[in-house]
Design an enzyme around this catalytic site. Structure first.
Site, PDB file in Angstrom:
ATOM      1  N   LYS A   1     -16.673  -6.577   6.519  1.00  0.00           N
ATOM      2  CA  LYS A   1     -15.694  -7.519   6.981  1.00  0.00           C
ATOM      3  C   LYS A   1     -15.124  -7.074   8.677  1.00  0.00           C
ATOM      4  CE  LYS A   1     -13.232  -6.723   3.355  1.00  0.00           C
ATOM      5  NZ  LYS A   1     -12.031  -6.356   2.578  1.00  0.00           N
TER       6      LYS A   1
ATOM      7  N   ARG B   1      -1.967  -5.994  -8.148  1.00  0.00           N
ATOM      8  CA  ARG B   1      -0.926  -6.937  -7.837  1.00  0.00           C
ATOM      9  C   ARG B   1      -0.579  -7.890  -8.935  1.00  0.00           C
ATOM     10  NH1 ARG B   1      -2.916  -8.093  -1.957  1.00  0.00           N
ATOM     11  NH2 ARG B   1      -4.600  -8.180  -3.426  1.00  0.00           N
TER      12      ARG B   1
ATOM     13  N   SER C   1      -2.950  -7.603   3.477  1.00  0.00           N
ATOM     14  CA  SER C   1      -3.187  -7.346   4.774  1.00  0.00           C
ATOM     15  C   SER C   1      -3.625  -8.781   5.208  1.00  0.00           C
ATOM     16  CB  SER C   1      -4.214  -6.386   5.058  1.00  0.00           C
ATOM     17  OG  SER C   1      -3.739  -5.157   4.404  1.00  0.00           O
TER      18      SER C   1
ATOM     19  N   HIS D   1       0.826  -1.295  -0.052  1.00  0.00           N
ATOM     20  CA  HIS D   1      -0.080  -0.131  -0.169  1.00  0.00           C
ATOM     21  C   HIS D   1       0.750   1.221   0.148  1.00  0.00           C
ATOM     22  CE1 HIS D   1      -3.100  -2.522   2.487  1.00  0.00           C
ATOM     23  NE2 HIS D   1      -3.394  -2.341   1.207  1.00  0.00           N
TER      24      HIS D   1
HETATM   25  O1  PNS Z   1      -9.069  -2.595   0.247  1.00  0.00           O
HETATM   26  P1  PNS Z   1     -10.311  -3.195  -0.193  1.00  0.00           P
HETATM   27  O2  PNS Z   1     -10.920  -3.819   0.986  1.00  0.00           O
HETATM   28  O3  PNS Z   1     -10.120  -4.139  -1.267  1.00  0.00           O
HETATM   29  O4  PNS Z   1     -11.072  -1.838  -0.686  1.00  0.00           O
HETATM   30  C1  PNS Z   1     -12.427  -1.872  -1.143  1.00  0.00           C
HETATM   31  C2  PNS Z   1     -13.183  -0.776  -1.210  1.00  0.00           C
HETATM   32  C3  PNS Z   1     -13.120   0.114   0.197  1.00  0.00           C
HETATM   33  C4  PNS Z   1     -12.288   0.293  -2.309  1.00  0.00           C
HETATM   34  C5  PNS Z   1     -14.603  -0.834  -1.876  1.00  0.00           C
HETATM   35  O5  PNS Z   1     -15.165  -1.905  -0.934  1.00  0.00           O
HETATM   36  C6  PNS Z   1     -15.623   0.100  -1.687  1.00  0.00           C
HETATM   37  O6  PNS Z   1     -15.206   1.233  -2.457  1.00  0.00           O
HETATM   38  N1  PNS Z   1     -16.503   0.288  -0.916  1.00  0.00           N
HETATM   39  C7  PNS Z   1     -17.452   1.613  -0.534  1.00  0.00           C
HETATM   40  C8  PNS Z   1     -18.712   1.232  -1.207  1.00  0.00           C
HETATM   41  C9  PNS Z   1     -18.994   1.264  -2.747  1.00  0.00           C
HETATM   42  O7  PNS Z   1     -18.524   2.379  -3.022  1.00  0.00           O
HETATM   43  N2  PNS Z   1     -19.321   0.304  -3.400  1.00  0.00           N
HETATM   44  C10 PNS Z   1     -19.439   0.309  -4.966  1.00  0.00           C
HETATM   45  C11 PNS Z   1     -18.374  -0.237  -5.314  1.00  0.00           C
HETATM   46  S1  PNS Z   1     -18.455  -0.490  -6.953  1.00  0.00           S
END
Ligand code: PNS
Length: 165
Positions: free
Chosen positions: A45, A94, A132, A21
């Site tokens: 989660k 990645r 993570s 990150h």
């Molecule tokens: O590091 P992560 O857990 O892969 O991040 C995921 C994240 C936070 C980018 C994604 O879950 C997110 O954007 N959540 C917010 C809700 C949202 O906008 N959902 C629609 C996405 S298409």
């Protein structure tokens, strides 16, 4: 000529932040005038660290990057990005396995807010296997995670999982 200030949002769970990150943050901070790291608050989660703890951990490791801000959001990412005046969402990729989920999210986000572009950055290859989730698993079973997360994060992981100081 008046040039536009480029604001970007780098969203994620960051539970906890890894060196992968951090590598993406450093790259994104060179591309944007202002980079906002957005920690998702309404995560289904269960997390190891609270949002407040994650904000603190992130702030500690980006002090050398003056144009980086750490924040949190709930609800839709694109609405957070728009409220911050961001024109870009940064995501790290990645391996090919990340692509499918990332493509889905990027296209959904584009449908919701066509003016906000998702930009994918590749972390350095030395970080391509770090997540993570794996870091937490390895340290929980007593494995060595040095070099995978910042030292300050490693000691917080030890404290949380093994009660060490
Ligand atoms: O590091 P992560 O857990 O892969 O991040 C995921 C994240 C936070 C980018 C994604 O879950 C997110 O954007 N959540 C917010 C809700 C949202 O906008 N959902 C629609 C996405 S298409």
């Amino acid at each position: 000529m008046i040039s536009k200030r480029v604001v970007a949002v780098y969203p994620g769970s960051f539970d906890p932040i890894t060196n992968g990150h951090l590598d993406v943050i450093a790259r994104a901070a060179r591309l944007a005038d202002h980079l906002i790291i957005g920690i998702l608050r309404n995560d289904e989660k269960t997390s190891l660290f609270s949002v407040a703890e994650r904000i603190e951990m992130l702030k500690e490791v980006v002090t050398h990057l003056p144009n980086v801000e750490v924040s949190s959001f709930d609800g839709l990412l694109v609405e957070f990005a728009a409220a911050q005046g961001a024109s870009f969402i940064i995501r790290g990729i990645r391996a090919v396995s990340d692509y499918e989920y990332e493509l889905q999210m990027a296209l959904m986000n584009r449908r919701l807010r066509p003016e906000i572009e998702t930009v994918f950055l590749m972390a350095g290859e030395a970080y391509s296997f770090i997540s993570s989730k794996l870091v937490k698993e390895v340290i929980a079973y007593g494995g060595n995670i040095s070099g995978l997360v910042p030292a300050s994060v490693e000691s917080k992981l030890r404290k949380r999982l093994h009660g060490e100081n």
